[in-house]
Motif scaffolding. Sequence first.
Motif, PDB file in Angstrom:
ATOM      1  N   PRO A  74      21.570  71.211  49.135  1.00  0.00           N
ATOM      2  CA  PRO A  74      20.805  69.962  48.991  1.00  0.00           C
ATOM      3  C   PRO A  74      19.485  70.029  49.751  1.00  0.00           C
ATOM      4  O   PRO A  74      19.425  70.512  50.886  1.00  0.00           O
ATOM      5  N   SER A  75      18.421  69.586  49.087  1.00  0.00           N
ATOM      6  CA  SER A  75      17.092  69.650  49.702  1.00  0.00           C
ATOM      7  C   SER A  75      16.631  68.296  50.247  1.00  0.00           C
ATOM      8  O   SER A  75      15.791  68.247  51.139  1.00  0.00           O
ATOM      9  N   ARG A  76      17.177  67.203  49.691  1.00  0.00           N
ATOM     10  CA  ARG A  76      16.803  65.882  50.192  1.00  0.00           C
ATOM     11  C   ARG A  76      18.065  65.045  50.366  1.00  0.00           C
ATOM     12  O   ARG A  76      18.970  65.061  49.526  1.00  0.00           O
ATOM     13  N   ILE A  77      18.110  64.302  51.474  1.00  0.00           N
ATOM     14  CA  ILE A  77      19.276  63.499  51.832  1.00  0.00           C
ATOM     15  C   ILE A  77      18.876  62.024  51.837  1.00  0.00           C
ATOM     16  O   ILE A  77      17.812  61.664  52.344  1.00  0.00           O
ATOM     17  N   ALA A 102      19.509  61.065  65.335  1.00  0.00           N
ATOM     18  CA  ALA A 102      20.016  62.403  65.637  1.00  0.00           C
ATOM     19  C   ALA A 102      20.322  63.182  64.358  1.00  0.00           C
ATOM     20  O   ALA A 102      19.981  64.366  64.239  1.00  0.00           O
ATOM     21  N   ARG A 103      20.950  62.519  63.378  1.00  0.00           N
ATOM     22  CA  ARG A 103      21.264  63.194  62.121  1.00  0.00           C
ATOM     23  C   ARG A 103      19.997  63.519  61.332  1.00  0.00           C
ATOM     24  O   ARG A 103      19.911  64.571  60.686  1.00  0.00           O
ATOM     25  N   MET A 104      19.005  62.624  61.370  1.00  0.00           N
ATOM     26  CA  MET A 104      17.749  62.887  60.673  1.00  0.00           C
ATOM     27  C   MET A 104      17.055  64.107  61.252  1.00  0.00           C
ATOM     28  O   MET A 104      16.477  64.927  60.512  1.00  0.00           O
ATOM     29  N   LYS A 105      17.103  64.262  62.572  1.00  0.00           N
ATOM     30  CA  LYS A 105      16.499  65.435  63.202  1.00  0.00           C
ATOM     31  C   LYS A 105      17.220  66.708  62.777  1.00  0.00           C
ATOM     32  O   LYS A 105      16.583  67.758  62.574  1.00  0.00           O
ATOM     33  N   GLU A 106      18.559  66.621  62.633  1.00  0.00           N
ATOM     34  CA  GLU A 106      19.316  67.784  62.161  1.00  0.00           C
ATOM     35  C   GLU A 106      18.913  68.150  60.735  1.00  0.00           C
ATOM     36  O   GLU A 106      18.707  69.328  60.418  1.00  0.00           O
ATOM     37  N   TRP A 107      18.826  67.143  59.867  1.00  0.00           N
ATOM     38  CA  TRP A 107      18.446  67.414  58.474  1.00  0.00           C
ATOM     39  C   TRP A 107      17.035  67.985  58.379  1.00  0.00           C
ATOM     40  O   TRP A 107      16.786  68.936  57.645  1.00  0.00           O
ATOM     41  N   GLU A 108      16.127  67.364  59.128  1.00  0.00           N
ATOM     42  CA  GLU A 108      14.753  67.850  59.084  1.00  0.00           C
ATOM     43  C   GLU A 108      14.633  69.245  59.691  1.00  0.00           C
ATOM     44  O   GLU A 108      13.801  70.051  59.257  1.00  0.00           O
ATOM     45  N   GLY A 110      16.844  71.474  59.314  1.00  0.00           N
ATOM     46  CA  GLY A 110      17.322  72.351  58.258  1.00  0.00           C
ATOM     47  C   GLY A 110      16.441  72.322  57.027  1.00  0.00           C
ATOM     48  O   GLY A 110      16.891  72.709  55.934  1.00  0.00           O
ATOM     49  N   LYS A 111      15.210  71.854  57.174  1.00  0.00           N
ATOM     50  CA  LYS A 111      14.230  71.800  56.079  1.00  0.00           C
ATOM     51  C   LYS A 111      14.685  70.879  54.941  1.00  0.00           C
ATOM     52  O   LYS A 111      14.410  71.140  53.767  1.00  0.00           O
ATOM     53  N   GLN A 112      15.382  69.797  55.289  1.00  0.00           N
ATOM     54  CA  GLN A 112      15.822  68.818  54.300  1.00  0.00           C
ATOM     55  C   GLN A 112      15.059  67.513  54.510  1.00  0.00           C
ATOM     56  O   GLN A 112      14.965  67.019  55.629  1.00  0.00           O
ATOM     57  N   GLY A 113      14.516  66.971  53.413  1.00  0.00           N
ATOM     58  CA  GLY A 113      13.836  65.692  53.509  1.00  0.00           C
ATOM     59  C   GLY A 113      14.834  64.547  53.565  1.00  0.00           C
ATOM     60  O   GLY A 113      16.006  64.700  53.203  1.00  0.00           O
ATOM     61  N   VAL A 114      14.379  63.394  54.019  1.00  0.00           N
ATOM     62  CA  VAL A 114      15.258  62.228  54.188  1.00  0.00           C
ATOM     63  C   VAL A 114      14.607  61.012  53.553  1.00  0.00           C
ATOM     64  O   VAL A 114      13.433  60.710  53.813  1.00  0.00           O
ATOM     65  N   ILE A 166      17.350  62.847  45.395  1.00  0.00           N
ATOM     66  CA  ILE A 166      18.176  63.097  46.575  1.00  0.00           C
ATOM     67  C   ILE A 166      19.452  63.785  46.096  1.00  0.00           C
ATOM     68  O   ILE A 166      19.906  63.580  44.969  1.00  0.00           O
ATOM     69  N   ASP A 167      20.016  64.619  46.963  1.00  0.00           N
ATOM     70  CA  ASP A 167      21.193  65.415  46.588  1.00  0.00           C
ATOM     71  C   ASP A 167      22.464  64.952  47.284  1.00  0.00           C
ATOM     72  O   ASP A 167      23.548  65.471  47.003  1.00  0.00           O
ATOM     73  N   ALA A 168      22.343  64.023  48.215  1.00  0.00           N
ATOM     74  CA  ALA A 168      23.509  63.474  48.907  1.00  0.00           C
ATOM     75  C   ALA A 168      23.129  62.100  49.448  1.00  0.00           C
ATOM     76  O   ALA A 168      21.949  61.830  49.704  1.00  0.00           O
ATOM     77  N   LEU A 169      24.115  61.241  49.610  1.00  0.00           N
ATOM     78  CA  LEU A 169      23.865  59.881  50.092  1.00  0.00           C
ATOM     79  C   LEU A 169      24.882  59.547  51.175  1.00  0.00           C
ATOM     80  O   LEU A 169      26.093  59.710  50.974  1.00  0.00           O
TER      81      LEU A 169
END
Length: 287
Positions: A74-77, A102-108, A110-114, A166-169
């Motif tokens: 998944p590239s965007r959350i 904290a989770r947004m920082k983890e996703w970002e 990992g090169k994942q947009g939010v 988005i690839d996950a919610l």
Amino acid sequence: MAGGKEIRTKIKSVQNTQKITRAMEMVAASKMRKAQDRMRAARPYAEKIRNVAAHLSHANPEYKHPFLVKRENPSRIGVIVVTSDKGLCGGLNTNVLRMVLARMKEWEGGKQGVEVCAIGNKALGFMQRIGASVLSQATHLGDTPHMEKLIGPVKLMLDAYNDGRIDALHICFTRFVNTMKQEPVMEQLLPISGEALGSASGHWDYIYEPDAKQVIDELLVRYIETLIYQAVAENIASEQSSRMVAMKAASDNAGNVIDELKLIYNKTRQAAITKELSEIVAGAAAV
């Protein structure tokens, strides 16, 4: 040391504040009971639709709804953040927003947009301050959440998932445990996992009208909407409980401050009396 008049003014000010916090505590206690009843009334419906969705997903394996298909890499959350519209409820909103950040920082990392859906003024204001991408929002829900106010923002997130933006919610809210304990949690809504639906016991056969695809499509959308409504109801119950506890603590602290100020006032008054007596005695001795 402050004069007696200044101390009396401070005491009066703290007493007025204490009256306000006590009134807010009683109002929060009344609203808390109603919010808890509403939350508990919604739980059986959420559990039942979860069971129905589990049985339908197992009963018709030839059709896989997009909500049930896991996407690789998944590239965007997407994340739905549920907070209160008002403050003065302790660390309720702070704990949720800290978890989300904290989770947004983890996703970002990992090169994942939010993409964010903000429910509540506190969530919207926080996300705007940190510069997050807010796709939809819902504020001023009041003490009684209504599904029609949530459907619009939720539909935007579901459409974004269906369109591949988005690839996950995920959803983050405060779960009500009891009056003294509320815990922030983050749950994955999409894609729907087998653990989320639960295990369907036995084999159920259905007759679909008009067809299986349309029934399952409608059901899974209602399933997601029900989970989000339940999360909002849990958050409101947690908000009122947290506010009641916070206002009780504020009232108790105000009482302690009043006692300390009264002690200082009495010491100041006693010192003034002693000084006057000393001057009188000194004057009499001089005569």
